[in-house]
Design an enzyme around this catalytic site. Structure first.
Site, short mmCIF file in Angstrom:
data_model
loop_
_atom_site.label_atom_id
_atom_site.label_comp_id
_atom_site.label_asym_id
_atom_site.label_seq_id
_atom_site.Cartn_x
_atom_site.Cartn_y
_atom_site.Cartn_z
N LYS A 1 12.00 9.29 -21.00
CA LYS A 1 11.49 10.57 -21.48
C LYS A 1 10.66 11.24 -20.40
O LYS A 1 9.60 10.76 -20.02
CB LYS A 1 10.62 10.41 -22.72
CG LYS A 1 10.24 11.77 -23.32
CD LYS A 1 9.08 11.71 -24.29
CE LYS A 1 7.72 11.82 -23.63
NZ LYS A 1 7.44 13.13 -23.04
N GLU B 1 1.09 2.31 -15.54
CA GLU B 1 0.56 2.92 -14.31
C GLU B 1 -0.35 4.04 -14.80
O GLU B 1 0.15 5.08 -15.22
CB GLU B 1 1.75 3.47 -13.52
CG GLU B 1 1.53 3.59 -12.06
CD GLU B 1 1.71 2.26 -11.37
OE1 GLU B 1 0.69 1.60 -11.15
OE2 GLU B 1 2.86 1.88 -11.07
N GLU C 1 -11.64 10.99 -14.70
CA GLU C 1 -10.54 11.50 -13.90
C GLU C 1 -10.38 13.00 -14.17
O GLU C 1 -10.14 13.40 -15.30
CB GLU C 1 -9.25 10.75 -14.24
CG GLU C 1 -8.11 11.11 -13.33
CD GLU C 1 -6.85 10.29 -13.63
OE1 GLU C 1 -6.56 10.07 -14.82
OE2 GLU C 1 -6.16 9.91 -12.68
N CYS D 1 -2.66 10.33 -9.63
CA CYS D 1 -3.48 9.30 -10.27
C CYS D 1 -4.29 8.53 -9.23
O CYS D 1 -5.36 8.03 -9.53
CB CYS D 1 -2.61 8.36 -11.09
SG CYS D 1 -1.13 7.85 -10.24
#
Lengths: 478, 288
Positions: free
Chosen positions: A184, A258, A389, A292
């Site tokens: 997806k 991840e 983040e 990331c």
């Protein structure tokens, strides 16, 4: 501030993208209409609608998983590795052949600068297929026993920051090890994955071996929660990663994650300054900071902090923000309004908590989602901009006095994806690299990726690796 | 020894940070042999004992993971040496705990000793076997090395009181992790005696911490503890496994979900070593 040269616009032609008004999901080797609510994907650089894309409902997910199971049982799972390899090599070559089309489409759908999609995303995606193709008939040499077996059907969910590249990171190792795939793509960036589906069709991959289902989070939840999926691979936020790990508890499915990061880039007083400035800029402003492993915390040794910050601001003020299709653009568009709002909110928190904000005075386009490169100095470890983040072009600068303090601050995070070290002293590089609790350490460089080099996190940045011999383990029953 | 001599009975305690404390809860529970005869009271570890054990394991991590692989190998080998010298004692305890004959128990003890030797030999070979030099397409030197995950909570097997225990603990510490172990609930005595061996084998205090008690009571605290990096579910009660996994997701712990009925007499492979290793990739430019 140094004077900017005037640049004439140098736009890449958007016709190359071969944009179609509508895209369908890819199941069992065919493009079919999904029964979910169709979505409209937009160009974040202009806010115009690019195309309508059909999405998968839970029953479509069920169909795709069944198809993938059948393809695994009847064809792919028992095909000799030498034959699987040739299919995967074909995919690599077709990506190379259609590379400019993919690059332009990626920049349109994602907002990243064309020079990045053209020079990084697409070539690296091709490289991932090429690298993994070679493993398909050499798995007995990979160190997991004489005959490591695939897991079966892999359900894979990928993010919007590197849409094609993440699809390659997921699909290539899964195919090489003999698994079949239901993938997806992200809700806001489905297009290049669907062109990859065309490529897979052109490569004549047996139907059902790879299925691509656009959709939002609920489609992803239906996929990872499907009872007949043997393996789940997810790249995305730590928040969603935890939900998936929790959702899969007790099911026995193999999982790799991840997730997010808050990487420290440590600059020691003996670092080559100009080289370090370039690396810091690349570390946080590459891909609008939607990375990331972005170097979002800069740790400067106190003795050089002031001089370094000055040079950094001058360099950042020369970054050209704007049209993603312009070949001179350094920083493109933020991927979505939602992400832009999140960045604005965290930047406001930085100001409210007392950090000193500096924002590049660069002009921004009137339309589209843009955020000017921003550097916060005087940041303390407790501030949100040092802990959370941001996933945008925002750098938080902290200082340290001793190497031990630098290491302690760098590791003071629940994340652990990457870290950067800048110094001319070899022994210090090796010492600091050893101390970093992070899966990737870049010394005197940053944001380098290669299919031969394992990538992945410590702690809450996830588990499992992608790339290299180590990355095969995620798709093998070992 | 006089025939009428009364034996000195041992008090079985916890093993935390290199010391042998009682449970802070002051609770204990009776341990019997397979026929129900009383053997001893074991400490019934509590949430706070688990917390103390995690702190001790975290404190020991920097030193143990930073020790040379050669050093760790010698320490693990030393455990085997010391264990060898106490074969009879362990055979008697395993026999009593598992309800098997002394001869059979002896074979299990011997296998446990050999298992320490096997893992001792791995300490300085893991990096060569699992690490890599990465031929990246650019002017960079890139290499990957396996590193220990951190603090590992181990729910030891419920049936195999010594061989099973050694088989799950040795791979954790061989690569530089530190461990908090919940022993077999009903067969904890060989584990506590093993802690006496660990304490006298140059293993730094805190590298292995052993808690006796109710697995179902202690395990949830370890599964949700933010300073635990990985969880081995081998000895977890079936009814609790999914819940423990869910708790572990709160801090993205690595969870080892061993298949039921692992045969610890079989020769091991590298899977238990790999379960608690992180691959670190380092890059540096090349050039003049």
């Amino acid at each position: 501030m140094s004077q900017l040269w005037e640049y004439a616009p140098a736009p890449e032609s958007r016709d190359i993208a071969n944009l179609k008004p509508a895209y369908k999901m890819f199941v069992d080797g065919e493009f079919v209409e999904g029964s979910g609510e169709p979505l409209k994907t937009i160009n974040p650089g202009t806010e115009e609608v690019l195309a309508e894309v059909s999405t998968a409902s839970p029953s479509d997910v069920d169909t795709a998983v069944k198809v993938a199971r059948r393809a695994y049982d009847r064809v792919w799972g028992k095909m000799p590795g030498t034959e699987r390899a040739k299919y995967i090599y074909r995919i690599a070559r077709l990506i190379q052949e259609r590379s400019r089309e993919l690059a332009v489409l990626e920049s349109l759908d994602n907002g990243k600068p064309i020079k990045e999609s053209r020079d990084v995303d697409v070539p690296t995606a091709a490289a991932h297929f090429f690298y993994h193709a070679g493993w398909a008939d050499k798995l007995s040499y990979a160190g997991y026993g004489p005959d490591p077996r695939p897991l079966g059907v892999a359900g894979q969910v990928i993010p919007w920051n590197f849409p094609l590249l993440m699809a390659a990171w997921k699909i290539a190792p899964a195919l090489a090890t003999g698994n079949t795939v239901v993938l997806k793509p992200a809700e806001t960036t489905p297009l290049t994955a669907l062109v990859l589906a065309e490529i897979i069709q052109q490569a004549d991959l047996p139907p059902g071996v790879v299925n691509i289902l656009p959709g939002a989070g609920d489609t992803g939840a239906a996929l990872v929660g499907h009872a007949d999926v043997d393996k789940v691979a997810f790249t995305g936020s730590t928040e969603v990663g935890k939900l998936i790990q929790s959702q899969l508890a007790g099911t026995g499915k193999k999982l790799t994650l991840e997730l997010g990061g808050k990487a420290a880039n440590i600059v020691f007083d003996d670092a080559p300054v100009d080289q370090a400035v370039e690396g810091i800029v690349n570390g946080i402003f590459f891909n609008q900071g939607h990375v990331c492993c972005a170097g979002s915390r800069l740790l400067l040794q106190e003795s050089i902090a002031e001089e370094f910050l000055e040079k950094l601001r001058i360099r950042v003020s020369t970054l050209r923000v704007g049209d993603p299709l312009d070949k001179n653009t350094d920083v493109g568009a933020i991927n979505s309004r939602e992400q832009l709002t999140k960045i604005q909110e965290l930047a406001a928190a930085g100001e409210a908590e007392g950090a000193e904000r500096w924002t590049s005075a660069c002009p921004l386009p009137d339309k589209g989602f843009y955020f000017a490169p921003t550097v916060f100095s005087g940041v303390s470890q407790a501030m949100r901009i040092a802990r959370e983040e941001i996933f945008g072009p925002v750098l938080s600068v902290l200082t340290f006095r001793t190497p031990d303090e630098a290491v302690a601050k760098a590791n003071n995070t629940p994340y652990g994806l990457s870290a950067g070290i800048w110094t001319d002293k070899g022994s210090r590089i090796l010492w600091a690299a050893q101390k970093m609790r992070a899966g990737v350490v870049w010394a005197n460089t940053f944001n380098r990726f290669d299919p031969t080099a394992p990538f992945g996190g410590y702690q809450e940045s996830g588990f499992g690796r992608e790339g290299g011999r180590a990355g095969l383990e995620a798709y093998l029953d070992v | 020894m006089s025939e009428n001599r009364i034996a000195v009975a041992k008090t079985y305690k916890l093993y935390i940070g290199g010391k042998f404390p009682r449970s802070e809860s002051a609770r204990s529970y009776p341990v019997t042999d397979s026929k129900g005869a009383f053997l001893a009271n074991a400490a019934q570890g509590s949430r706070k004992d688990a917390r103390d054990a995690v702190s001790a394991a975290r404190k020991a991590f920097a030193g143990w993971s930073g020790a040379t692989a050669y050093n760790r190998g010698q320490v693990l080998y030393r455990v085997a040496e010391v264990l060898e010298g106490r074969r009879e004692q362990f055979a008697a305890e395993v026999s009593a705990a598992e309800g098997i004959g002394v001869k059979k128990a002896q074979a299990l003890v011997d296998a446990a000793i050999d298992r320490w030797v096997w893992y001792a030999g791995w300490t300085d070979k893991i990096a060569a076997v699992l690490g890599s030099s990465n031929p990246v397409a650019g002017p960079y030197f890139s290499f990957s090395t396996p590193e220990p995950t951190g603090v590992v909570a181990v729910l030891a097997p419920q049936r195999s009181s010594l061989l099973g225990l050694v088989s799950v603990v040795a791979p954790v510490i061989a690569s530089g992790n530190t461990a908090v172990v919940v022993t077999s609930e009903d067969r904890p005595l060989p584990a506590i005696t093993l802690s006496e061996v660990l304490a006298t084998s140059d293993l730094p205090g805190g590298v292995v911490n052993l808690l006796t008690g109710r697995t179902a009571e202690i395990a949830p605290w370890l599964a949700s503890h933010a300073d635990v990096n990985a969880l081995d579910l081998t000895g977890a009660p079936d009814a609790l496994r999914a819940d423990l996994e869910r708790s572990a997701a709160g801090t993205v712990k690595r969870v080892l979900r061993t298949r039921a009925g692992e045969d610890f007499t079989a020769e091991p492979d590298t899977s238990r070593l790999r379960a608690y290793l992180e691959t670190k990739t380092v890059w540096h430019p090349t050039g003049v």
